[in-house]
Structures are given as structure tokens and as C-alpha cells.
Design an enzyme around this catalytic site. Sequence first.
Site, PDB file in Angstrom:
ATOM      1  N   PHE A   7     -13.979  -0.298  16.894  1.00  0.00           N
ATOM      2  CA  PHE A   7     -14.328   0.060  18.278  1.00  0.00           C
ATOM      3  C   PHE A   7     -15.835   0.305  18.417  1.00  0.00           C
ATOM      4  CE2 PHE A   7      -9.949   1.914  19.802  1.00  0.00           C
ATOM      5  CZ  PHE A   7      -9.406   0.636  19.713  1.00  0.00           C
TER       6      PHE A   7
ATOM      7  N   ARG B 167       0.957   9.922  14.298  1.00  0.00           N
ATOM      8  CA  ARG B 167       0.563  10.500  13.007  1.00  0.00           C
ATOM      9  C   ARG B 167      -0.319  11.719  13.265  1.00  0.00           C
ATOM     10  NH1 ARG B 167      -2.294   6.439   9.505  1.00  0.00           N
ATOM     11  NH2 ARG B 167      -0.291   5.507   9.022  1.00  0.00           N
TER      12      ARG B 167
ATOM     13  N   ARG C 293       3.903   4.761  14.911  1.00  0.00           N
ATOM     14  CA  ARG C 293       3.706   5.100  16.336  1.00  0.00           C
ATOM     15  C   ARG C 293       2.944   6.398  16.512  1.00  0.00           C
ATOM     16  NH1 ARG C 293       9.802   4.966  17.360  1.00  0.00           N
ATOM     17  NH2 ARG C 293       9.533   5.334  15.156  1.00  0.00           N
TER      18      ARG C 293
ATOM     19  N   ARG D 176      -3.197   8.606  16.341  1.00  0.00           N
ATOM     20  CA  ARG D 176      -3.719   8.908  15.012  1.00  0.00           C
ATOM     21  C   ARG D 176      -4.533  10.192  15.116  1.00  0.00           C
ATOM     22  NH1 ARG D 176      -0.795   5.253  14.226  1.00  0.00           N
ATOM     23  NH2 ARG D 176      -1.033   3.441  12.850  1.00  0.00           N
TER      24      ARG D 176
ATOM     25  N   TYR E  46       0.843  -1.203   0.000  1.00  0.00           N
ATOM     26  CA  TYR E  46       0.000   0.000   0.000  1.00  0.00           C
ATOM     27  C   TYR E  46       0.881   1.258   0.000  1.00  0.00           C
ATOM     28  CZ  TYR E  46      -3.741   3.165   1.648  1.00  0.00           C
ATOM     29  OH  TYR E  46      -4.658   4.187   1.780  1.00  0.00           O
ATOM     30  N   ASP E  47       1.801   1.325   0.953  1.00  0.00           N
ATOM     31  CA  ASP E  47       2.602   2.547   1.112  1.00  0.00           C
ATOM     32  C   ASP E  47       3.432   2.847  -0.139  1.00  0.00           C
ATOM     33  OD1 ASP E  47       1.617   1.947   3.604  1.00  0.00           O
ATOM     34  OD2 ASP E  47       3.512   2.139   4.672  1.00  0.00           O
TER      35      ASP E  47
ATOM     36  N   ASN F 250      -6.144   9.577   8.383  1.00  0.00           N
ATOM     37  CA  ASN F 250      -7.252   8.690   8.820  1.00  0.00           C
ATOM     38  C   ASN F 250      -8.612   9.383   8.806  1.00  0.00           C
ATOM     39  OD1 ASN F 250      -4.651   7.760  10.044  1.00  0.00           O
ATOM     40  ND2 ASN F 250      -5.928   6.029  10.619  1.00  0.00           N
TER      41      ASN F 250
END
Length: 335
Positions: A190, A276, A274, A210, A144-145, A173
Site C-alpha cells: 500500500f 486476526r 478473515r 489484521r 508455511y503454516d 503481522n
Amino acid sequence: MKRILVTGGAGFIGSHLCERLWREGHDVLCVDNYYTGSKMNVAAMLGHPRFEVMRHDICQPLNVEVDQIYNLACPASPIHYQFDPVQTTKTSVIGAINMLGLAKRTKASILQASTSEVYGDPSVHPQPESYWGNVNTIGPRSCYDEGKRCAETLFFDYNRQHKVDIKVVRIFNTYGPRMHPNDGRVVSNFIVQALQGEDLTVYGEGTQTRSFCYVDDLVDGIMRLMATPKGITGPINIGNPGEFTMVELADLVLRLTGSKAKIVHKPLPQDDPRQRKPDITQANQVLGWKPTVALEDGLKQSITYFRKLLENKDQRPAVIGAARMAAEAAVKLGT
Ligand code: NAD
Ligand code: UDP
């Protein structure tokens, strides 16, 4: 009125974009292979003369006449893009070549849905567009990246070499109604878990951060970018700079749903960034854009959507246990 092609138009963001463009009076062509998208997402527009859906994989050439192209086709959730990583890279790279070729022939403006993943596990925080990123080329997220990074390269080369009018947005996100309940992303997981009284699956200690942008804000940002004059190419970050740890997000979802569910910790996926957080100075200066929906308000809208989905008898079988299954799939894949 413009003739506008949205690839990935039956997906989460794509369907919101199609709807905005259609409501503004444009003639919208939604192209999708339904890999992660659904006809249900665009059902409200089906049958209207200014809306058309085509089942098509953008890895194959497409021959249509359009004025603008929004290239969104690509699975975005880690469990989905890692399920068939070769197809993910093909969609990003071959898909970009096909859509850029179409833009070149039709002289259409073309916008690429790039991603904050181009920054990888960033050592610069928050991330400005000038940061080149810290990306593993051979890990499970690389399809993806690196696919998205190569697509950016192609966009800028088509711009320099063939004078195609390009726009590149780096999306952080994004969440909201129409996320797939089985999507595996943290917000949908969630909420669906909390509403079903299932444990919320926090990966690792949950201290990773995030920044979550509500889908309406995102759509507004990318449409503003498309409306800029030729020569404004980006890349431009669009995201909400509010930064939350995954434990904070889980607590907030539990509070807003009133759920008695608990938090359980699962293994942290490999190469999980970790931290973003977007630097949105450019979006603010060039587009006059900033997010307007606070996380708590956007979560309330999303909770209402998922609650309705769970109450709908026809949809219920697809939703029951969906977030748990997605979380288990992520652990199994070692994502
Ligand atoms: P999504 O999975 O809901 O939508 C992607 C759509 O593309 C789906 O409808 C899928 O069926 C379609 N698709 C996939 N491969 C295709 C192909 N080869 N040909 C035609 N259609 C294909 O994901 P989303 O969250 O709506 O993301 C849309 C775009 O935004 C993606 O390009 C994604 O990389 C980008 N993006 C999203 C986020 C986010 O947080 N949602 C963040 C960064 C970037
Ligand atoms: N995550 C989590 N529980 C879940 C799903 C995701 O703790 O059930 C974490 C994941 O490890 C990551 C963050 O939430 O740190 C965002 O994950 P998501 O898949 O939504 O997006 P991305 O990693 O691509 O930003």
C-alpha cells in the site's frame, strides 16, 4: 557480552534484531542465504569486529559456538513462501532440527520465530495461546503454516526429551522500515503504491482484519522473552491488538501519504484468514510487554523510509512498480 546467532539476520525483522543486539554490545553472527534478505539491511554493521555475516542455508547443519540462537530464517511473505513451497517447509522443519541440534550441543538458549498463522483462519477471536487453530493442511499457505506448526512441535520435543532451553514467540503481522518493497505484504504494497500514485490493491472486499505491530516493539518483545529464565518456554503472542480492516488501512495510508491514488479490488487469495488479533495477556504478565507504537506513527516512519528509497537513484529501478508486480504475482499464484 554473549555470542548470539541470528538466522535470517539479513531479513526485515532479523536485521533490526541484529542491530539491537550489536548496539547492546553482543557478538552477533548473522546467518542468511539471502533468499529474501539483503546485505544492504546489515550494511551499517559490516566490518565491525562484533558483527559477522555467514552465507548459509539452515537446511544444512551448522557448527559454531554460541550462547543464544534466534531462529528467524524463513520467508514470511505469502508470495515468497509460496514461490518454492517445498523449500519453505524444509527451512521450517529441517532448519529447526539443525538449529535445535546446535542448541543441544552448545547448551544455547534458542528462540523460534513462530507465527499467528499457526491459528489459521481462527474461529476464536482474539487469539490466545491456548487456541489450537484452524489450519488447512493441503492449501497454498500450508507449507508455511504447517511448517511453523511442526517447528513448534520440534521445539517442545527437544525441550522435553533433551532439556533444551527453548522460547517460542508467535509473531503477528509486523511492519516497518526495511520491509522489501517487492515483498507483497499489505503494508509495503500500500505504501509503495500510494507513493507512486498507483492504485492500492485491496484483495476481496477488504473487510478482513489484521493487527499490525511496529518492528521496534516486536524486537523488544522477543528480546524480553529470550531474557526469561530457563523453563519459560512460551508460546507467547507478540503483536499489537489494534485491529484494522484492509480498507481502513488503505484509507489511512492514502491520508498519511497525501496520495491521490485510488483503491482497486483484486481477487481474495485462497485461505486468506478473515480476522486476526492477538490476545497479549501472557506477554503482558510474563514479559511486562505491551506495544508502544500506534499504527499511524509506525506508518509515518515506514512512509519516510520508502519515500527515501524511491528518491535514491540507485534503488529506484528496483522499487518502481514493485508493489504492483508483487500484487500481480499474488493474483497469478492464486495465493
Ligand atoms: P524476511 O523474509 O524479511 O526474512 C527472512 C530471512 O530468512 C531472509 O533474510 C531470508 O533470506 C532468510 N532465509 C530464508 N530461508 C533461509 C534458509 N533456508 N537459510 C538461511 N536463511 C534463510 O521475513 P521477516 O518478516 O523478517 O520474518 C522473519 C521471521 O519472523 C520469519 O521466520 C517469519 O516466519 C517470522 N514472522 C514474521 C512475521 C511478519 O509479519 N513479518 C509474522 C510472523 C512471523
Ligand atoms: N492484502 C491486500 N492487498 C495487498 C496485499 C495484501 O488486500 O496488496 C491483504 C491480504 O489478502 C490479507 C492482508 O492484506 O488479507 C494481509 O496480507 P499480508 O500478505 O500482509 O499478510 P498475511 O496474509 O500473512 O497476514
